[in-house]
Scaffold this active site. Sequence first.
Site, short mmCIF file in Angstrom:
data_model
loop_
_atom_site.label_atom_id
_atom_site.label_comp_id
_atom_site.label_asym_id
_atom_site.label_seq_id
_atom_site.Cartn_x
_atom_site.Cartn_y
_atom_site.Cartn_z
CE1 TYR A 1 -28.18 -3.77 53.63
CE2 TYR A 1 -28.78 -3.74 55.96
CZ TYR A 1 -27.82 -3.62 54.96
OH TYR A 1 -26.53 -3.34 55.30
CE1 TYR B 1 -23.03 -5.02 54.73
CE2 TYR B 1 -22.28 -4.73 56.99
CZ TYR B 1 -23.00 -4.28 55.90
OH TYR B 1 -23.68 -3.10 55.96
CE LYS C 1 -22.30 -3.36 63.44
NZ LYS C 1 -23.53 -2.67 63.08
#
Length: 488
Positions: free
Chosen positions: A75, A202, A327
Site C-alpha cells: 500500500y 476486507y 496468518k
Amino acid sequence: MRRRAGTNARRAIAEWRLRCGRRAPQPFGKQTRLQNANALSKRRAALRSDVVRRALRRPTPQHVAADRAKLWHPYAATPGAPCLPVKSAAGVRLELEDGTQLVDGMSSWWAAVHGYRVPELDRAVADQLSKMSHVMFGGLTHRPAVALGELLVDCTPDGLDRVFLADSGSVAVEVSLKMAAQFWRGRGRSDKNRFVALRGGYHGDTLGAMSVSDPATGRHEAFAMLPRHHFAERPPRRGADFTEAIESLAEVLERDDVAALILEPLVQGAGGMHFYDPGYLREARQLCDDHDVLLICDEIATGFGRTGHWFACDEAQIKPDILCVGKALTGGYVTMGATLATEKVASSVCAAPPGSEDDALPLMHGPTFMGNPLACAVAVASVSKLLKGGWWRRRVNDIEGQLCEGLNPCVGLDTVKDVRVKGAIGVVELTEPLDAAKVAAACPSLGVWLRPFGTRLYTMPPFACTAQDVAQICEAVCFVAANASDYH
C-alpha cells in the site's frame, strides 16, 4: 555461374579491412554464437554475484536507499518513505541494523503469534528441510499435509470436513468463492453466482477477494475489471441495536443470484478494526439458511485465539459452510492459508449439474505451492503449540486485561474518538488520520513497532508477550495518541 552463398559478405569484409587497416568483425558461425553465449553467461553470473555481495555488505543508509529505489512496499507509492531496516528478530522483539530493539506490537501483521525464533517451530522447519522442502501436490501427498488437514478438521467448528491447502489468506478467500460458485453449478443453479459482503469488510488484495471487500476503502472505482457484487450495511458496534443492519442484510439476501454471504466474524480487521455483536452473526447465519445461501466466514485474522475465542464463530455459536484461515496458522513462519468446507459443499462442488449435459468439474484451483511440506510442518507445530494445555487462552485472557488497563489513559483525550479491546486486539481510534510513515519514524525512540492505518492506532501483540511487553506497547500507543498532532 552462381556465386556461393556468403561471397558478397566475404568481399565486403575484405574491403572493410583495406579501408580501415584493422581487423574486421568475423561472420557469425555456430561456434562464434556459442562462445558469445558462454561469455555473456559468465559476465551475468559475475554481475549477479557482485550485486548480491554489494547488497549484503553495504552500509545501512545505502541499503535503505536501494530499498526505496527498487522495491514496492504494501500500500505504498514508489519510491516511498524510508523503511526501518530489520537485522533479526527473537522473542517478541525486532532488532534494527543499528542495534535498536523494538517490541513488535503488530505480530508481523497479526501472524507471528508465538513471536520469533520459537524453538518448537524452528525445529519443525529444520526437521522438514532435512527431508524435503517442496514437492508438487498434484498426484502426490505427504505426511505433513495429511497431518495438518486432520488437525484443522479436528480443531475448527464441527462439520468442516474437507480442507484445501492454499498458499496465502487471499488465495484461501479466492478458493472459497470458487467453491461457492461451483457448489451452485453442481446443484443446477449456475445463476447463483453473486456474493453478498458487508460494508467495512476486507478479504484480501487478489481480484476476487478485493471484489468482496468494502468498495470505498478498496477503491473499486479504480478497477473496472472487478466483478460486481452486493453489499449490506455494516453492523453497528458491539452492544448496539443491530435491527436495521439485519434488515439491510435480509433485503440483499432475497436476491435470486446470491451464492454466498462472506464476512469476517465479529471483528472487521483491515476495514477499520470494527467489533460487532455476536447476535448479528447468529441472525446472519439464520438468514442464510432461510434464503438458501451459503455462509463463508473469513477467520484469517481472527482465527486461532486472537479474539479471546479459538474462532470468532465459537463465540456466536454458529457453524459456517466454508471457513478461511491463515496468518497465525503457521505462526508467521511461512505463507499459507486454508479453506475448509462441509461435506455437503464438497460433494456438490465436484458434481455434474442435474439434467444438464455439462460435465462434473474438479475444484478449479491448484497453486504451485499448494500443500508445501515446510508450511504444513510448521503449521502443525504452530497450531499444536497454541492448543497445548490451553496456552493460547491463558495468554490472550491476560493480554486482554493488560490492554484494557494500559490503554485506559487514552480515554478522554481530545484526540481520541474511541478505545476498544477484544481478546489480544487493542484499538485507539483517533479523530484525525495518522501518517503511518511519521509514526514508523518515531518507533525506534518509543522502543515499539506500530503500524496505524487511517484513524486507527492499534496493536495485535504476539501471545508470547509478557506483562512488561504489553505495558511498553500501551505506553507507546498512549504517547502517539496524546501527541497525535505531531503524526498527521
